[in-house]
Design a protein around this motif. Sequence first.
Motif, PDB file in Angstrom:
ATOM      1  N   ARG A 334       1.351  -0.968  -0.450  1.00 49.58           N
ATOM      2  CA  ARG A 334      -0.008  -0.369  -0.443  1.00 49.58           C
ATOM      3  C   ARG A 334       0.667   0.867  -0.032  1.00 49.58           C
ATOM      4  NH1 ARG A 334      -4.063   1.423   4.908  1.00 49.58           N
ATOM      5  NH2 ARG A 334      -4.808   2.878   4.544  1.00 49.58           N
ATOM      6  N   ALA A 335       2.124   1.110   0.654  1.00 51.12           N
ATOM      7  CA  ALA A 335       3.154   2.240   0.848  1.00 51.12           C
ATOM      8  C   ALA A 335       3.343   3.143   0.026  1.00 51.12           C
ATOM      9  CB  ALA A 335       4.014   2.755   1.906  1.00 51.12           C
ATOM     10  N   SER A 336       4.174   1.361  -0.598  1.00 52.66           N
ATOM     11  CA  SER A 336       4.527   1.783  -2.644  1.00 52.66           C
ATOM     12  C   SER A 336       3.962   2.398  -3.339  1.00 52.66           C
ATOM     13  CB  SER A 336       4.993   0.072  -2.713  1.00 52.66           C
ATOM     14  OG  SER A 336       6.781   0.169  -1.733  1.00 52.66           O
ATOM     15  N   VAL A 337       2.530   1.839  -3.501  1.00 52.07           N
ATOM     16  CA  VAL A 337       1.668   1.834  -4.588  1.00 52.07           C
ATOM     17  C   VAL A 337       1.107   3.419  -4.525  1.00 52.07           C
ATOM     18  CG1 VAL A 337      -0.645   1.579  -5.803  1.00 52.07           C
ATOM     19  CG2 VAL A 337       0.809  -0.409  -4.724  1.00 52.07           C
ATOM     20  N   VAL A 338       0.718   3.944  -3.122  1.00 51.10           N
ATOM     21  CA  VAL A 338       0.760   5.182  -2.740  1.00 51.10           C
ATOM     22  C   VAL A 338       1.322   5.902  -3.176  1.00 51.10           C
ATOM     23  CG1 VAL A 338       0.634   7.116  -0.998  1.00 51.10           C
ATOM     24  CG2 VAL A 338      -0.926   5.302  -1.236  1.00 51.10           C
ATOM     25  N   ALA A 339       3.236   5.815  -2.946  1.00 51.46           N
ATOM     26  CA  ALA A 339       3.767   6.358  -3.561  1.00 51.46           C
ATOM     27  C   ALA A 339       4.460   6.435  -4.951  1.00 51.46           C
ATOM     28  CB  ALA A 339       5.419   6.205  -3.335  1.00 51.46           C
ATOM     29  N   ARG A 340       3.844   6.191  -6.000  1.00 55.23           N
ATOM     30  CA  ARG A 340       3.748   5.527  -7.278  1.00 55.23           C
ATOM     31  C   ARG A 340       2.444   6.796  -7.374  1.00 55.23           C
ATOM     32  NH1 ARG A 340       5.027  -0.056  -6.799  1.00 55.23           N
ATOM     33  NH2 ARG A 340       3.149  -0.922  -7.501  1.00 55.23           N
ATOM     34  N   VAL A 341       1.553   6.156  -6.811  1.00 56.98           N
ATOM     35  CA  VAL A 341       0.289   7.029  -7.850  1.00 56.98           C
ATOM     36  C   VAL A 341       0.505   9.306  -7.094  1.00 56.98           C
ATOM     37  CG1 VAL A 341      -2.185   7.260  -6.605  1.00 56.98           C
ATOM     38  CG2 VAL A 341      -0.757   5.163  -7.193  1.00 56.98           C
ATOM     39  N   GLY A 361       2.862   4.581   9.390  1.00 53.06           N
ATOM     40  CA  GLY A 361       1.848   4.616  11.331  1.00 53.06           C
ATOM     41  C   GLY A 361       0.238   5.667  10.307  1.00 53.06           C
ATOM     42  N   TYR A 362       0.308   6.459   9.385  1.00 53.61           N
ATOM     43  CA  TYR A 362      -1.616   6.197   8.892  1.00 53.61           C
ATOM     44  C   TYR A 362      -1.606   5.404   8.884  1.00 53.61           C
ATOM     45  CZ  TYR A 362      -4.200   6.985   4.977  1.00 53.61           C
ATOM     46  OH  TYR A 362      -5.308   6.777   4.205  1.00 53.61           O
ATOM     47  N   ALA A 363      -1.670   4.401   8.060  1.00 56.46           N
ATOM     48  CA  ALA A 363      -2.221   3.393   7.479  1.00 56.46           C
ATOM     49  C   ALA A 363      -2.894   2.275   8.690  1.00 56.46           C
ATOM     50  CB  ALA A 363      -1.271   2.897   7.188  1.00 56.46           C
ATOM     51  N   ARG A 364      -2.094   2.278   9.693  1.00 55.41           N
ATOM     52  CA  ARG A 364      -1.790   1.538  10.862  1.00 55.41           C
ATOM     53  C   ARG A 364      -3.419   1.560  11.942  1.00 55.41           C
ATOM     54  NH1 ARG A 364       2.097   2.574  14.135  1.00 55.41           N
ATOM     55  NH2 ARG A 364       3.583   0.950  12.630  1.00 55.41           N
ATOM     56  N   GLY A 365      -3.956   0.131  11.344  1.00 56.52           N
ATOM     57  CA  GLY A 365      -5.668   1.458  12.323  1.00 56.52           C
ATOM     58  C   GLY A 365      -6.037   2.090  10.985  1.00 56.52           C
ATOM     59  N   ARG A 366      -5.982   2.087  10.687  1.00 55.43           N
ATOM     60  CA  ARG A 366      -6.733   3.144   9.209  1.00 55.43           C
ATOM     61  C   ARG A 366      -7.167   2.126   7.304  1.00 55.43           C
ATOM     62  NH1 ARG A 366      -4.055   6.643  12.020  1.00 55.43           N
ATOM     63  NH2 ARG A 366      -4.901   8.115  12.646  1.00 55.43           N
ATOM     64  N   PRO A 367      -7.785   1.240   6.929  1.00 57.85           N
ATOM     65  CA  PRO A 367      -7.637   0.695   6.297  1.00 57.85           C
ATOM     66  C   PRO A 367      -8.337   1.033   5.113  1.00 57.85           C
ATOM     67  CG  PRO A 367      -9.695   0.211   7.564  1.00 57.85           C
ATOM     68  CD  PRO A 367      -8.846   0.577   8.621  1.00 57.85           C
ATOM     69  N   MET A 368      -7.878   1.169   4.075  1.00 48.44           N
ATOM     70  CA  MET A 368      -7.996   1.752   2.710  1.00 48.44           C
ATOM     71  C   MET A 368      -9.330   0.974   2.050  1.00 48.44           C
ATOM     72  SD  MET A 368      -6.136   1.600  -0.527  1.00 48.44           S
ATOM     73  CE  MET A 368      -5.981  -0.453  -1.121  1.00 48.44           C
ATOM     74  N   THR A 369     -10.099   2.665   2.004  1.00 48.01           N
ATOM     75  CA  THR A 369     -11.741   2.059   1.194  1.00 48.01           C
ATOM     76  C   THR A 369     -11.812   2.379   0.205  1.00 48.01           C
ATOM     77  OG1 THR A 369     -12.401   4.248   1.992  1.00 48.01           O
ATOM     78  CG2 THR A 369     -12.560   2.118   4.025  1.00 48.01           C
ATOM     79  N   ALA A 370     -11.583   3.152  -0.321  1.00 48.35           N
ATOM     80  CA  ALA A 370     -11.774   3.878  -1.808  1.00 48.35           C
ATOM     81  C   ALA A 370     -10.588   4.550  -3.142  1.00 48.35           C
ATOM     82  CB  ALA A 370     -12.667   5.366  -1.467  1.00 48.35           C
ATOM     83  N   GLY A 371      -9.477   3.066  -2.618  1.00 54.00           N
ATOM     84  CA  GLY A 371      -8.776   3.060  -4.226  1.00 54.00           C
ATOM     85  C   GLY A 371      -6.844   3.494  -3.628  1.00 54.00           C
ATOM     86  N   TYR A 372      -6.152   3.587  -3.857  1.00 56.42           N
ATOM     87  CA  TYR A 372      -5.209   3.892  -4.046  1.00 56.42           C
ATOM     88  C   TYR A 372      -4.680   6.044  -3.899  1.00 56.42           C
ATOM     89  CZ  TYR A 372      -2.935  -0.556  -3.624  1.00 56.42           C
ATOM     90  OH  TYR A 372      -2.853  -1.817  -3.261  1.00 56.42           O
ATOM     91  N   ARG A 373      -6.209   6.062  -4.968  1.00 55.33           N
ATOM     92  CA  ARG A 373      -5.527   7.607  -4.929  1.00 55.33           C
ATOM     93  C   ARG A 373      -6.236   9.005  -3.811  1.00 55.33           C
ATOM     94  NH1 ARG A 373      -5.134   5.850  -9.923  1.00 55.33           N
ATOM     95  NH2 ARG A 373      -4.009   6.757 -11.635  1.00 55.33           N
TER      96      ARG A 373
END
Length: 426
Positions: A334-341, A361-373
């Motif tokens: 998730r971190a890698s793809v967001v960095a590419r996006v 740190g942000y992603a811990r406990g904050r699941p993705m719900t609407a895609g990487y962008r």
Amino acid sequence: MERLGVGIGWRPEIADAVERLDGLDWVEVVAENVCPGHLPESLVRLRERGVRVVPHGVSLGLGGADRPDPAKLAALGERAVELGAPLVTEHIAFVRTSSPLLEAGHLLPVPRTRDALAVLCENVRIAQDALPVPLALENIAALVSWPGEELTEGQFLTELVERTGVRLLIDVANLHTNRVNRGEDPAAVLDAVPLEALAYVHVAGGVERDGVWHDTHAHPVPPVVLDVLARLRERVDPPGVLLERDDDFPPEAELAAEVARIRAVVDAGGPPGTVRQRVALREEPPGPAGEAARTRLALGQAALLSALVAGTPVPEGFDRRRVGVQARALAAKRASVVARVAPELPGILGGPDAYRTAFLGYARGRPMTAGYRRDALDFAEHLLVRDLPADPAARRRLTAWWRERAGARPRGRVARWARALVGRTP
């Protein structure tokens, strides 16, 4: 099945190298990464040379409890038409849940149960009816196994083909991955599945760490995966074989050498053994899966995905260590793809290491719900609300970045604050 030959996964980073490959027969492109009417010039040139292009989808989630999204099916069909593709491909996997709304950002295994098979078959038939070309489905690599499975991989794939007539995309790297991670014998799978339904084959690299095989698509294809390809070639002459490479791209000569090694294995296979013929489609396929089966599958998938991306307890029967490995792998991806996006974010935040630390740190406990962008925007908001980064100049750059990409989103508290930060008023 139309013969494709030997090909490679087309990626923008290696577009020039792909065009220069000698004897290239075809390419595969990630369907979600191309836009009808705006094809990359490299793909246009390849098509003009007669190179076939096959769209490979990653977001349908046909193994999920929900029925396929008509919009996603329509988009995949549009790409097939635009590319003049002989078929489209997807995965036997789930990628999201709707209750709660969670996105994995990755392909996750479906349980090999009667419920999951019934749901998958119905979803496949829906997709087949909506798509303008034949559909083939890929076996995936997995880090975790579901408890209480009722079928082997070979039985599951065979019944899927018999019930739906769908074709198979066999990934030999994934067969090796599952040998290491789940103790499954690739030869037993190849002996069991209906190879007359084979559309083509994937070959890719990976790496083993602490007894776990990671299907990275960022390492050279190891001899052990080429061995699995050779075992498949002994059984059948595959219509197509394709090298996948998604990251850490090697020099052009190394890429060409990998394709050549794959071609050599295919060419050296000799006449295949007799392929056992099976009925491709039952005369009276089973009816709809039923809402009870979908509900049971939905509950199980939601519990697993929530443990992976939201930190909830690991469901009973799963290997907790393996779930932890998968959770960390999902967060890293998730971190890698967001960095590419959003490639500007690491620079704004002080470099790749600082970005990665902040994002995890942000992603811990904050699941993705609407895609990487959307995830990238939410990450930026999360930092700005907390007066981060500490450097005022970096905060201003992050605010400007966020404002430029937030578009017409309603101006809530964060939006008003962000505007004020750069000296603008609502």
